[in-house]
Design an enzyme around this catalytic site. Structure first.
Site, PDB file in Angstrom:
ATOM      1  N   ASP A  29       0.868  -1.182   0.000  1.00  0.00           N
ATOM      2  CA  ASP A  29       0.000   0.000   0.000  1.00  0.00           C
ATOM      3  C   ASP A  29       0.899   1.224   0.000  1.00  0.00           C
ATOM      4  O   ASP A  29       1.500   1.575   1.003  1.00  0.00           O
ATOM      5  CB  ASP A  29      -0.893  -0.039   1.251  1.00  0.00           C
ATOM      6  CG  ASP A  29      -1.547   1.311   1.540  1.00  0.00           C
ATOM      7  OD1 ASP A  29      -1.721   2.112   0.601  1.00  0.00           O
ATOM      8  OD2 ASP A  29      -1.888   1.545   2.723  1.00  0.00           O
TER       9      ASP A  29
ATOM     10  N   THR B 220       4.893   3.903   2.587  1.00  0.00           N
ATOM     11  CA  THR B 220       4.540   2.673   1.886  1.00  0.00           C
ATOM     12  C   THR B 220       4.557   1.535   2.896  1.00  0.00           C
ATOM     13  O   THR B 220       5.515   1.399   3.659  1.00  0.00           O
ATOM     14  CB  THR B 220       5.538   2.385   0.752  1.00  0.00           C
ATOM     15  OG1 THR B 220       5.528   3.491  -0.153  1.00  0.00           O
ATOM     16  CG2 THR B 220       5.164   1.118  -0.012  1.00  0.00           C
TER      17      THR B 220
ATOM     18  N   GLY C  34      -8.445   7.696  -6.494  1.00  0.00           N
ATOM     19  CA  GLY C  34      -7.252   7.155  -5.849  1.00  0.00           C
ATOM     20  C   GLY C  34      -7.447   5.680  -5.530  1.00  0.00           C
ATOM     21  O   GLY C  34      -8.483   5.305  -4.978  1.00  0.00           O
ATOM     22  N   PRO C  35      -6.473   4.831  -5.893  1.00  0.00           N
ATOM     23  CA  PRO C  35      -6.638   3.393  -5.636  1.00  0.00           C
ATOM     24  C   PRO C  35      -6.833   3.081  -4.156  1.00  0.00           C
ATOM     25  O   PRO C  35      -7.569   2.147  -3.811  1.00  0.00           O
ATOM     26  CB  PRO C  35      -5.356   2.766  -6.184  1.00  0.00           C
ATOM     27  CG  PRO C  35      -4.423   3.883  -6.464  1.00  0.00           C
ATOM     28  CD  PRO C  35      -5.228   5.124  -6.610  1.00  0.00           C
ATOM     29  N   ASP C  36      -6.222   3.865  -3.274  1.00  0.00           N
ATOM     30  CA  ASP C  36      -6.406   3.614  -1.831  1.00  0.00           C
ATOM     31  C   ASP C  36      -7.874   3.773  -1.436  1.00  0.00           C
ATOM     32  O   ASP C  36      -8.399   3.043  -0.596  1.00  0.00           O
ATOM     33  CB  ASP C  36      -5.500   4.525  -0.975  1.00  0.00           C
ATOM     34  CG  ASP C  36      -5.624   6.016  -1.318  1.00  0.00           C
ATOM     35  OD1 ASP C  36      -6.109   6.367  -2.411  1.00  0.00           O
ATOM     36  OD2 ASP C  36      -5.213   6.833  -0.463  1.00  0.00           O
ATOM     37  N   ARG C  37      -8.574   4.692  -2.096  1.00  0.00           N
ATOM     38  CA  ARG C  37      -9.982   4.916  -1.777  1.00  0.00           C
ATOM     39  C   ARG C  37     -10.835   3.766  -2.307  1.00  0.00           C
ATOM     40  O   ARG C  37     -11.807   3.359  -1.669  1.00  0.00           O
ATOM     41  CB  ARG C  37     -10.441   6.248  -2.384  1.00  0.00           C
ATOM     42  CG  ARG C  37      -9.529   7.404  -1.960  1.00  0.00           C
ATOM     43  CD  ARG C  37      -9.931   8.706  -2.587  1.00  0.00           C
ATOM     44  NE  ARG C  37     -11.133   9.238  -1.949  1.00  0.00           N
ATOM     45  CZ  ARG C  37     -11.821  10.262  -2.426  1.00  0.00           C
ATOM     46  NH1 ARG C  37     -11.448  10.858  -3.551  1.00  0.00           N
ATOM     47  NH2 ARG C  37     -12.892  10.698  -1.786  1.00  0.00           N
TER      48      ARG C  37
ATOM     49  N   THR D  89       2.138  29.436  22.118  1.00  0.00           N
ATOM     50  CA  THR D  89       2.003  29.252  20.662  1.00  0.00           C
ATOM     51  C   THR D  89       1.702  27.800  20.294  1.00  0.00           C
ATOM     52  O   THR D  89       0.802  27.519  19.496  1.00  0.00           O
ATOM     53  CB  THR D  89       3.312  29.702  19.969  1.00  0.00           C
ATOM     54  OG1 THR D  89       3.605  31.023  20.395  1.00  0.00           O
ATOM     55  CG2 THR D  89       3.182  29.647  18.462  1.00  0.00           C
TER      56      THR D  89
END
Ligand SMILES: Nc1ncnc2c1ncn2[C@@H]1O[C@H](COP(=O)(O)OP(=O)(O)OP(=O)(O)O)[C@@H](O)[C@H]1O
Ligand SMILES: CC(C)(CO)[C@@H](O)C(=O)NCCC(=O)O
Ligand SMILES: [K+]
Length: 259
Positions: free
Chosen positions: A6, A12, A107-110, A184
Site C-alpha cells: 500500500d 509505503t 485514488g486506488p487507496d480509496r 504558541t
C-alpha cells in the site's frame, strides 16, 4: 504467500498475508527513486531479522504515486517471478462499482478502502482515512464507490502553518488541555485538533443529510484513535483497512479474472 503493498504519498506499507492473517507488516517512506533491488534488500533484511522464512508467490499493489509502480513491478517480477496485480489498472477487477464523473481517476487507496469497508460492514458507509490527505469515501448500499471528500491531512496542515509563518514552530498533534491556548504550541494544537473534529463532524453530518439514510462511519489511519478519544465521531476503527481490502481484491481476481 501474498505480499500486499500500500503505497501512499508519505508512507509505503508492506504486509505478508498467509491466507488467514498478516504475519508481518513493515513501513517505509515513499520515494520514487527507490529501485527494485533496494526494495528487495530492505524487505529480506527485515524478514531475516524476524525469522520469517516464507515464499512470496503473489503481489498486489495499490499506489497513489504512479511513479513508484514501475520499480515495484520490476521488484515483483525479478525477485518473486510474478506479475503483480495493480489496483486501478484495467486488468485488476474490482468487486464493487465505481460511479463517478467520466474521466475521474479515483485514488486506488480509496477504492481499496471501499472494498474493505463493504466486505466488513456492508453498504451505506462513510470511510474516513487519515493519511497525507484526509479522505472521506462514500459507499452505496450495493458497495459502489460513489464519491467523497478530500481534505488536507492533519500533518500536512500543521506543516503548512510552520512553513508559511516565520514564528510558528513545527508541532506534533495531541489533544490540547484547553481550547484556549496560552502559548504558541498550545494555540496551534488547539486549532488543528478542534478544527479537525469540527471538520470531520460537519462533513459526515452533511454526507448523511445528502444521502438521507443511516450510514456507518468507519475510520482508519494513525490519527483516528486520537480524535475518537474526545468525541465519538466513528462507529468503527479498522487499523489495517487498506491491507484487508487488498487481500479481498486479490482473492476476487483469483476467482474471477481470466487474464
Ligand atoms: N500524534 C501524532 N502526531 C503526528 N503524527 C502522528 C501522530 N500519530 C500518528 N502519526 C502519524 O500519522 C501517520 C499515519 O499513518 P497513515 O498510514 O495513516 O498515513 P501516512 O502513511 O502518513 O499517509 P499516506 O498513506 O498518505 O502515505 C503516520 O505517519 C504516523 O507517524
Ligand atoms: C487523495 C489521495 C491523495 C489520498 O491518498 C489519493 O486517494 C489520490 O491521489 N486520489 C486521486 C484523486 C481522487 O481520489 O479523486
Ligand atoms: K494510507
Amino acid at each position: 504467500m501474498l505480499l500486499a503493498i500500500d503505497c501512499g504519498n508519505t508512507n509505503t506499507v508492506f504486509s505478508i498475508w498467509d491466507g488467514t492473517q498478516f504475519i508481518a507488516t513493515w513501513r517505509t517512506s515513499t520515494e520514487h527513486q527507490r529501485t527494485a533491488d533496494q526494495y528487495y534488500v530492505w524487505l529480506t533484511t527485515l524478514m531475516k531479522f524476524q525469522d520469517i522464512d516464507v515464499e512470496i508467490t503473489e503481489v498486489i499493489i495499490s499506489s497513489t504515486v504512479p511513479r513508484v509502480v514501475f520499480n515495484l513491478r520490476v521488484f515483483s517480477d525479478r525477485y518473486f517471478n510474478c506479475r503483480p496485480l495493480v489496483v486501478g489498472k484495467p486488468e485488476c477487477l474490482l468487486p464493487v462499482d465505481v460511479r463517478v464523473d467520466a474521466g475521474t481517476q479515483v485514488g486506488p487507496d480509496r477504492l481499496v478502502n471501499t472494498v474493505a469497508g463493504y466486505d466488513l460492514y456492508g453498504g451505506n458507509l462513510i470511510i474516513v482515512d487519515f493519511g497525507t490527505a484526509t479522505t472521506f469515501d462514500v459507499v452505496a448500499a450495493d458497495g459502489a464507490y460513489i464519491g467523497g471528500v478530500i481534505s488536507p491531512g492533519v500533518n500536512l496542515s500543521l506543516e503548512a502553518l510552520h512553513q508559511a509563518a516565520a514564528a510558528l514552530p513545527h508541532v506534533d498533534i495531541t489533544k490540547p488541555q484547553a481550547v484556549i491556548g496560552t502559548n504558541t504550541v498550545a494555540c496551534m494544537q488547539s486549532g488543528i485538533f478542534w478544527g479537525y473534529i469540527g471538520l470531520i463532524r460537519e462533513i459526515c453530518d452533511r454526507i448523511k443529510a445528502e444521502r438521507d439514510r443511516p450510514m456507518q462511519v468507519i475510520s482508519t489511519g494513525g490519527l483516528a484513535p486520537l480524535f475518537q478519544q474526545s468525541v465519538a465521531l466513528f462507529d468503527h476503527f479498522e487499523d489495517d483497512l487498506t491491507m484487508h481490502g487488498l487481500t479481498v481484491i486479490q482473492k476476487y481476481n483469483k476467482e474471477n479474472n481470466t487474464l
